[in-house]
Design a protein around this motif. Structure first.
Motif, PDB file in Angstrom:
ATOM      1  N   GLU A 137      -9.014 -23.807 -20.889  1.00 57.50           N
ATOM      2  CA  GLU A 137      -8.138 -23.293 -19.827  1.00 57.50           C
ATOM      3  C   GLU A 137      -6.891 -22.694 -20.472  1.00 57.50           C
ATOM      4  O   GLU A 137      -6.472 -23.110 -21.559  1.00 57.50           O
ATOM      5  N   VAL A 138      -6.296 -21.736 -19.783  1.00 63.38           N
ATOM      6  CA  VAL A 138      -5.033 -21.164 -20.246  1.00 63.38           C
ATOM      7  C   VAL A 138      -4.006 -22.298 -20.290  1.00 63.38           C
ATOM      8  O   VAL A 138      -3.895 -23.085 -19.354  1.00 63.38           O
ATOM      9  N   VAL A 155       4.033 -14.835 -26.249  1.00 63.75           N
ATOM     10  CA  VAL A 155       4.137 -14.875 -24.792  1.00 63.75           C
ATOM     11  C   VAL A 155       5.270 -15.832 -24.450  1.00 63.75           C
ATOM     12  O   VAL A 155       5.226 -17.006 -24.825  1.00 63.75           O
ATOM     13  N   THR A 158       5.498 -20.115 -23.676  1.00 67.66           N
ATOM     14  CA  THR A 158       4.383 -20.835 -24.304  1.00 67.66           C
ATOM     15  C   THR A 158       4.805 -21.279 -25.695  1.00 67.66           C
ATOM     16  O   THR A 158       5.794 -20.805 -26.244  1.00 67.66           O
ATOM     17  N   ILE A 164      -3.702 -18.439 -24.373  1.00 64.45           N
ATOM     18  CA  ILE A 164      -3.083 -17.581 -23.354  1.00 64.45           C
ATOM     19  C   ILE A 164      -4.123 -16.750 -22.599  1.00 64.45           C
ATOM     20  O   ILE A 164      -3.834 -16.210 -21.540  1.00 64.45           O
ATOM     21  N   GLN A 165      -5.345 -16.670 -23.141  1.00 66.55           N
ATOM     22  CA  GLN A 165      -6.411 -15.936 -22.455  1.00 66.55           C
ATOM     23  C   GLN A 165      -7.756 -16.450 -22.944  1.00 66.55           C
ATOM     24  O   GLN A 165      -7.919 -16.761 -24.119  1.00 66.55           O
ATOM     25  N   VAL A 166      -8.723 -16.528 -22.020  1.00 68.74           N
ATOM     26  CA  VAL A 166     -10.093 -16.935 -22.367  1.00 68.74           C
ATOM     27  C   VAL A 166     -10.986 -15.723 -22.149  1.00 68.74           C
ATOM     28  O   VAL A 166     -11.089 -15.217 -21.037  1.00 68.74           O
ATOM     29  N   MET A 167     -11.630 -15.251 -23.229  1.00 72.70           N
ATOM     30  CA  MET A 167     -12.496 -14.086 -23.123  1.00 72.70           C
ATOM     31  C   MET A 167     -13.960 -14.470 -22.945  1.00 72.70           C
ATOM     32  O   MET A 167     -14.685 -13.765 -22.251  1.00 72.70           O
ATOM     33  N   VAL A 183     -10.909 -16.960 -27.527  1.00 75.87           N
ATOM     34  CA  VAL A 183      -9.630 -17.084 -26.821  1.00 75.87           C
ATOM     35  C   VAL A 183      -8.542 -16.260 -27.498  1.00 75.87           C
ATOM     36  O   VAL A 183      -8.644 -15.919 -28.669  1.00 75.87           O
ATOM     37  N   GLY A 184      -7.496 -15.976 -26.717  1.00 74.10           N
ATOM     38  CA  GLY A 184      -6.262 -15.424 -27.246  1.00 74.10           C
ATOM     39  C   GLY A 184      -5.275 -16.557 -27.400  1.00 74.10           C
ATOM     40  O   GLY A 184      -5.235 -17.473 -26.569  1.00 74.10           O
ATOM     41  N   SER A 186      -1.218 -17.925 -28.348  1.00 76.75           N
ATOM     42  CA  SER A 186       0.201 -17.586 -28.400  1.00 76.75           C
ATOM     43  C   SER A 186       0.720 -17.748 -29.818  1.00 76.75           C
ATOM     44  O   SER A 186       0.370 -18.677 -30.538  1.00 76.75           O
TER      45      SER A 186
END
Length: 191
Positions: A137-138, A155, A158, A164-167, A183-184, A186
């Protein structure tokens, strides 16, 4: 006159004698008082055969254990290659469901329902074969054992190492990583 013993019974008797479970058969005379070169040669040959026999038993036991371990591993992880090949199918079905707009949902309700049913069936097959999703989860912390960082970005609000992002979801098969979650992360430095 006694019946001749089978090879298996003969080997079992030898093993029992070596362990000391039974006494040597009647008629077997131990000549410990009269050492001779022939007796020494026979004793040496017996000891060598005994050693080879014990080593063969150990090798047989090791082979049995190895075969059992290989069988269990094949049962648990044999479908790994097929599962990896099916993950893009899962991703494409997920993208199709995510890309459906509210206005499209009314017009394509039957199609979307079919995609959802296909997705549920694929998930059930995965569960049946011990394949579980990794759903970060973010805001979760980045775990290099389960996540693959696709990018880093600063970001505000954070901490460094927060997702910060789930691809893409990741997957485990039994206790092994099948695919890490993409994932991305921070890169905001600590204040």
């Amino acid at each position: 006159m006694a019946e001749p013993k089978s090879d298996e019974q003969f080997m079992e008797d030898i093993a029992a004698e070596m362990r000391g479970d039974i006494e040597p058969e009647d008629g077997v005379v131990e000549l410990q008082d009269a050492p001779s070169p022939e007796l020494d040669a026979l004793i040496a040959e017996r000891d060598e055969l005994k050693d080879r026999f014990i080593r063969s038993l150990a090798d047989l036991e090791n082979t049995r254990k190895r075969a059992d371990r290989d069988r269990r591993e094949a049962e648990n992880y044999g479908g790994t290659k097929l599962a990896r090949d099916l993950l893009p199918v899962y991703d494409n079905l997920q993208r199709a469901l995510d890309s459906a707009k509210e206005s499209d949902k009314e017009q394509s309700a039957a199609l979307l329902e079919g995609v959802e049913l296909t997705m549920r069936e694929l998930i059930n097959v995965f569960k049946k074969h011990g394949i579980e999703p990794i759903v970060p989860e973010v805001g979760d912390r980045f775990d290099p054992q389960q996540h693959q960082a696709m990018f880093e970005a600063p970001v505000p609000g954070t901490k460094a190492g927060d997702i910060i992002q789930v691809m893409a979801q990741g997957f485990m098969i039994q206790d092994r990583l099948l695919r890490p979650a993409q994932v991305g992360v921070s890169s905001t430095p600590a204040s």
